[in-house]
Design an enzyme around this catalytic site. Sequence first.
Site, PDB file in Angstrom:
ATOM      1  N   CYS A   1      -7.652  -6.009  -5.349  1.00 46.92           N
ATOM      2  CA  CYS A   1      -7.647  -5.360  -3.970  1.00 46.92           C
ATOM      3  C   CYS A   1      -8.639  -6.034  -2.912  1.00 46.92           C
ATOM      4  O   CYS A   1      -8.109  -6.242  -1.811  1.00 46.92           O
ATOM      5  CB  CYS A   1      -8.096  -4.006  -3.886  1.00 46.92           C
ATOM      6  SG  CYS A   1      -6.931  -3.067  -4.546  1.00 46.92           S
TER       7      CYS A   1
ATOM      8  N   ASP B   1     -15.200   8.187   7.016  1.00 49.51           N
ATOM      9  CA  ASP B   1     -14.777   7.873   5.453  1.00 49.51           C
ATOM     10  C   ASP B   1     -15.658   6.715   4.831  1.00 49.51           C
ATOM     11  O   ASP B   1     -16.039   5.671   5.436  1.00 49.51           O
ATOM     12  CB  ASP B   1     -13.284   7.741   5.522  1.00 49.51           C
ATOM     13  CG  ASP B   1     -12.909   7.895   3.818  1.00 49.51           C
ATOM     14  OD1 ASP B   1     -13.230   7.097   3.171  1.00 49.51           O
ATOM     15  OD2 ASP B   1     -12.237   8.932   3.690  1.00 49.51           O
ATOM     16  N   GLY B   2     -16.325   7.101   3.759  1.00 47.37           N
ATOM     17  CA  GLY B   2     -16.794   6.229   3.155  1.00 47.37           C
ATOM     18  C   GLY B   2     -16.082   4.809   2.725  1.00 47.37           C
ATOM     19  O   GLY B   2     -16.794   3.739   2.565  1.00 47.37           O
ATOM     20  N   HIS B   3     -14.646   4.931   2.592  1.00 49.96           N
ATOM     21  CA  HIS B   3     -13.700   3.801   2.478  1.00 49.96           C
ATOM     22  C   HIS B   3     -13.197   3.417   3.607  1.00 49.96           C
ATOM     23  O   HIS B   3     -12.090   4.297   3.736  1.00 49.96           O
ATOM     24  CB  HIS B   3     -13.051   4.098   1.123  1.00 49.96           C
ATOM     25  CG  HIS B   3     -12.474   2.945   0.670  1.00 49.96           C
ATOM     26  ND1 HIS B   3     -11.826   1.826   1.412  1.00 49.96           N
ATOM     27  CD2 HIS B   3     -12.113   2.278  -0.754  1.00 49.96           C
ATOM     28  CE1 HIS B   3     -11.323   0.795   0.357  1.00 49.96           C
ATOM     29  NE2 HIS B   3     -11.563   1.067  -0.671  1.00 49.96           N
TER      30      HIS B   3
ATOM     31  N   HIS C   1     -12.644  10.197   0.091  1.00 51.32           N
ATOM     32  CA  HIS C   1     -11.552   9.322   0.556  1.00 51.32           C
ATOM     33  C   HIS C   1     -10.243   9.884   0.964  1.00 51.32           C
ATOM     34  O   HIS C   1      -9.088   9.823   1.133  1.00 51.32           O
ATOM     35  CB  HIS C   1     -10.784   8.786  -0.847  1.00 51.32           C
ATOM     36  CG  HIS C   1     -11.693   7.590  -1.290  1.00 51.32           C
ATOM     37  ND1 HIS C   1     -12.859   7.643  -2.130  1.00 51.32           N
ATOM     38  CD2 HIS C   1     -11.424   6.375  -1.593  1.00 51.32           C
ATOM     39  CE1 HIS C   1     -13.384   6.680  -2.652  1.00 51.32           C
ATOM     40  NE2 HIS C   1     -12.394   5.866  -2.149  1.00 51.32           N
TER      41      HIS C   1
ATOM     42  N   CYS D   1      -5.866   1.273  -7.538  1.00 47.57           N
ATOM     43  CA  CYS D   1      -5.715   0.850  -6.329  1.00 47.57           C
ATOM     44  C   CYS D   1      -5.036  -0.421  -6.505  1.00 47.57           C
ATOM     45  O   CYS D   1      -4.028  -0.629  -5.595  1.00 47.57           O
ATOM     46  CB  CYS D   1      -7.047   0.663  -5.732  1.00 47.57           C
ATOM     47  SG  CYS D   1      -8.293  -0.110  -6.441  1.00 47.57           S
TER      48      CYS D   1
ATOM     49  N   GLU E   1     -19.101  -3.138  -7.319  1.00 43.67           N
ATOM     50  CA  GLU E   1     -18.022  -3.917  -6.818  1.00 43.67           C
ATOM     51  C   GLU E   1     -18.352  -4.767  -5.566  1.00 43.67           C
ATOM     52  O   GLU E   1     -17.472  -4.626  -4.669  1.00 43.67           O
ATOM     53  CB  GLU E   1     -16.732  -2.939  -6.791  1.00 43.67           C
ATOM     54  CG  GLU E   1     -16.504  -1.977  -7.873  1.00 43.67           C
ATOM     55  CD  GLU E   1     -15.131  -1.142  -7.731  1.00 43.67           C
ATOM     56  OE1 GLU E   1     -14.489  -1.151  -8.692  1.00 43.67           O
ATOM     57  OE2 GLU E   1     -15.001  -0.389  -6.608  1.00 43.67           O
TER      58      GLU E   1
ATOM     59  N   GLU F   1     -11.773  -8.340  -7.379  1.00 40.61           N
ATOM     60  CA  GLU F   1     -11.067  -7.529  -7.490  1.00 40.61           C
ATOM     61  C   GLU F   1      -9.640  -7.951  -6.869  1.00 40.61           C
ATOM     62  O   GLU F   1      -9.841  -8.357  -5.795  1.00 40.61           O
ATOM     63  CB  GLU F   1     -11.312  -6.193  -6.828  1.00 40.61           C
ATOM     64  CG  GLU F   1     -10.644  -5.005  -6.993  1.00 40.61           C
ATOM     65  CD  GLU F   1     -11.084  -3.778  -6.428  1.00 40.61           C
ATOM     66  OE1 GLU F   1     -12.107  -3.480  -6.235  1.00 40.61           O
ATOM     67  OE2 GLU F   1     -10.142  -2.958  -6.151  1.00 40.61           O
TER      68      GLU F   1
ATOM     69  N   HIS G   1     -19.748  -3.119  -0.951  1.00 43.71           N
ATOM     70  CA  HIS G   1     -18.418  -3.170  -1.770  1.00 43.71           C
ATOM     71  C   HIS G   1     -17.040  -3.938  -0.900  1.00 43.71           C
ATOM     72  O   HIS G   1     -17.103  -3.836   0.251  1.00 43.71           O
ATOM     73  CB  HIS G   1     -17.840  -1.589  -1.583  1.00 43.71           C
ATOM     74  CG  HIS G   1     -16.796  -1.217  -2.519  1.00 43.71           C
ATOM     75  ND1 HIS G   1     -15.471  -1.624  -1.954  1.00 43.71           N
ATOM     76  CD2 HIS G   1     -16.551  -0.619  -3.662  1.00 43.71           C
ATOM     77  CE1 HIS G   1     -14.621  -1.169  -3.034  1.00 43.71           C
ATOM     78  NE2 HIS G   1     -15.411  -0.465  -3.728  1.00 43.71           N
TER      79      HIS G   1
END
Lengths: 637, 637
Positions: free
Chosen positions: A325, A192-194, A144, A399, A307, A323, A255
């Site tokens: 977010c 980045d993974g996210h 992250h 988050c 998720e 979620e 995700h």
Amino acid sequence: MTTGVGAGPVDAEQSPAALLKTLDAGAVTLESGLLAERQAVNRRSALPHGLRMLEEAGNLDNLRIASGHQPGRFRGRVFMDSDVYKWLEAAAWETARAPSAELAQRSERLIELVAAAQGDDGYIGSYYTVAEPGRRWTDLTHGHELYCAGHLVQAAIAWRRATGDDRLLAIARRFVDLVHAEFGPGRRETTDGHAEIETALIELYRDTGERRHLDLAAFFLDQRGRGRIGPNRHDSLAAFQDRVPVREAMTVEGHAVRALYLATGVADLYLATGDPALLETLTRQWEDMVESKLYLTGGVGARHLAESFGQPYELPNDLAYSETCGAIASIMWSWRMLLATKQSRFADLIERTLYNAVLAGVSLDGERYFYVNPLASNGEPEHLHRGGCRRKPWHLVACCPPNVMRLLASLAHYVATRDASGLQIHQYAAARIAGPRATLRIGTAFPRDGRIRIEIEETTDEPWTLALRMPDWCAGASARVNGREADASAADGYLRLARPWARGDVVDLDLPMPARCVEAHPWIESTRGCVAIERGPLVYCLEQADHPDARVADLEIDAEAPLTSSWEPELLDGVTVVRARGWAVDTSAWRGRLYRPIATAAAARRPVALTAIPYYAWANREPGAMGVWIPRGKDRP
Amino acid sequence: MTTGVGAGPVDAEQSPAALLKTLDAGAVTLESGLLAERQAVNRRSALPHGLRMLEEAGNLDNLRIASGHQPGRFRGRVFMDSDVYKWLEAAAWETARAPSAELAQRSERLIELVAAAQGDDGYIGSYYTVAEPGRRWTDLTHGHELYCAGHLVQAAIAWRRATGDDRLLAIARRFVDLVHAEFGPGRRETTDGHAEIETALIELYRDTGERRHLDLAAFFLDQRGRGRIGPNRHDSLAAFQDRVPVREAMTVEGHAVRALYLATGVADLYLATGDPALLETLTRQWEDMVESKLYLTGGVGARHLAESFGQPYELPNDLAYSETCGAIASIMWSWRMLLATKQSRFADLIERTLYNAVLAGVSLDGERYFYVNPLASNGEPEHLHRGGCRRKPWHLVACCPPNVMRLLASLAHYVATRDASGLQIHQYAAARIAGPRATLRIGTAFPRDGRIRIEIEETTDEPWTLALRMPDWCAGASARVNGREADASAADGYLRLARPWARGDVVDLDLPMPARCVEAHPWIESTRGCVAIERGPLVYCLEQADHPDARVADLEIDAEAPLTSSWEPELLDGVTVVRARGWAVDTSAWRGRLYRPIATAAAARRPVALTAIPYYAWANREPGAMGVWIPRGKDRP
């Protein structure tokens, strides 16, 4: 000018593909009504609460330790810094709404912490600095680091826009310079993974005009689909949106928050480049989402496991993940799709998502949060791997709370846009809009009431078009201009009033919002034989607190009987309650078993008056069961 | 004498609390019919296939490497040895059924591998020996060392009973001696994250009479509920049945297979000690399971996440986990509850679980396996975190295939028991039973047909009672003894025929099994407005292959119309097909959306003849959609 959550102008220069442009950051002021009240609570309670939580959870200590000002060990998860940045972004938008010495002082204190935590080379990341020194950029999949950098950039731009102070932006730009030095063709070729850095870099491009930020964002987006990010022992390629290149994606998968942050970045790239392949994949993905993976509330991401989005029509109610977010990400994405296409369906989804999935994520007092937003609850306060019916002050993975804060603080950004023809109003609320051609005042009690009065306070002399979104939930809308009926037909979702306007002109828009019953696609297992109640943009639910004499799980509705609505000013900070005719089924014959030969006689039941409240307001009284989807009792066998 | 899966006599001496005792291991021979056919395929195809898979997956190499006979690295998960033991147990029961030189040779080869892998101190565990030498017993939560030891003990006892050869048992006992030396009061005071050692030690106690094995089992059981096993970063106490002491458990919770292996061990302890607190907790847990957490198929463990039981009534169809091993564990547990209480409800659940949840776990050819057994499928062969509609030859975690093998090989154990009054028949199949007082031959085509003829081939002269279970699914049973009507009323679930029996006496039992529609508790979200078809002990489903002109998801049933059954000898190795009247709903109006205001007119639909097949036989043709629960179309609005 701003894209809403994640600041940055969308105008002709850097966003040539945007059919609609954003207004100036301070152009819209919400004056009263539900959204304004949520904003006020956000400012008054949520932001101070959030700062306390950041202190308690260790986010601020982590930065202090990283700066060498304090001894100690890193606390929390790798992405703790991002919560600080999101809080700062929220504080920035609030400062833009109305300056406050206290807010400024608190924000500056955080900015100093961030400044002190920055390394000589520009790096900021308290996790790697404190817990794994020397291991920077070694676990892009889970680390992250770029995700945090992205949130720093967004906060910094927001803060500069709010205050003119570019200290935080200078910090962010130094970090971005380091990212440029580390990543790119011939350097580190991964991402980045996210997702998050992509949309942030394009914001920075829009803000600075520096093309290299756009190029780096495009580089990061192009890293996906090469199996570089996803695969490891636990995770799959799909979970990380690393299964196919972004231009080839046919569906939303994996995700949910990551998928939609990524789509947001891709949409930003489209606005900047006009590459039609990007709009094509985005449209396919968006349609896949709304046609098979969307909760009635606008919530997305059905599965607790990973998720993630489920398969098409996999939308369980009690097991929904949804979620907070994810809903916010959906708004970020749909907003950019709206700018790209000026199609009302994107504004429709923003409205649905905001009033239901997002507002439910925070308590009415602003100090408790849902991470998971189920559409049914059996009344247990907390569940393992299942949503409970009690919000928490904060989360281990926090988050959502600061994400809600930054969205509520920037709600005004989503109200209106402009184009060459004039002004478009997408969301209704009592507000003042200082557009490029005119200043308008919108008077309405929306969403309590569908009557909306728009007064022209100032205007240029040339004719221009006022476009008013006709919400997808509304039938029988009517409009008058200066008291005279106007044609309210709106084939493309907008009522367009093209004329020379004069100061004092009044448009009266009437969006009838009788409570209505809706049904779901028969392939959805969890909603079979059920209806849900909606009124205007609000989804309703039955809560145990309003049905003391029956279990929510035993309630059935007579979907053909009339629904009645009444404003209850004292209830849940003021809600319109919808009452329906229904029954409480006697399920006592089922005691001790789950299955039986079909009954030849209908189960006994007694009439019960059902009281539905807006879904966003649930779980603000004593913990209890809740259900959005109500079995139809009329014609059951 | 045996308790079925996991060998060991349940007789008066070591199991004083057992109201029913097991028959000798070879007392029952299944002669024809569905179970006998599944046994034959298991022997002919599954066992050789399983051995090939154990070779391919590395299980055998791991043992070779552990013994020092071969270089290499450990492959697979920590519990790889247990799959070898379960295969050996299956081979033992098959050898007991009918000796085979090939089977004996293969088994002996494996026994030699196990012998060679045993350390000087008795330890066997290829994972720790090869991959983490020096780390034995350091991660009881995840290491599965005692779990593997338990399966070794069960295999060893089975092999000794089948062949008289006690080589494997000697190996197992040396390992158990080491376990005694390492664990117990004042030594290591903890237990395995995955229950299994407990039931195995009590088998060993029953087999040897050595009290210390019972004591160690009781010790291990008492370690739970002290927070020693469960907690770590990812897992919870409940997941590991470590939340409360075993005597205080009120519900089944956490990882379903672990929960039910644990309950099996607790039930063994009850049989051995008669401690009423144990029976109380077991009864509470069992009732919690069948009253709120059981699939119609007998499957258990609703959640993919943590492979765990869900909350009460949390029983999604397409998202069902329902691991094959969970169903097997349920049978192991219910069998012991039946011995403890002689209540037919436990035999009822064994029947439901065996014919549906377990048999569906393996393909008709014996060479493909489901780990996850959903009750609905959208027809995709494989899903991430969701059951697909195609079985696999083996799994990375291959607990299920050899577990199915050992259960099928030992099916005869579950057919009948004895007590002081006589003989009890719990499961119906064409079989020969050599009981202590009589030899019986059961002639029947069950479950194809409910007519059962029991002939007394030999008998003692004193009167004794033949007790015949009246299945819970059966209404209108009748019985005749030597052609004369007998009173078939059975208040406690058994028809008891007490009389002096003579050679040649014939009991004719008629269990009518018209196909029937069943419905589910209205609190289950996934089955609302639906019925399922059952016939006798079999749950049915609709499969895409039988409905070429309609999507399974569009089918509705007229639950009041008559169902017709017909035997199809060529279909799916011979099944009784159930035909029903139904409709295919036209869902084309839903294209492109998930929600809409309730329709005022009913959706168009066309009549369709529905063809249901037994659930156990699904997914043996081309991959396609499947559904157990069918929406009722008759009275829909």
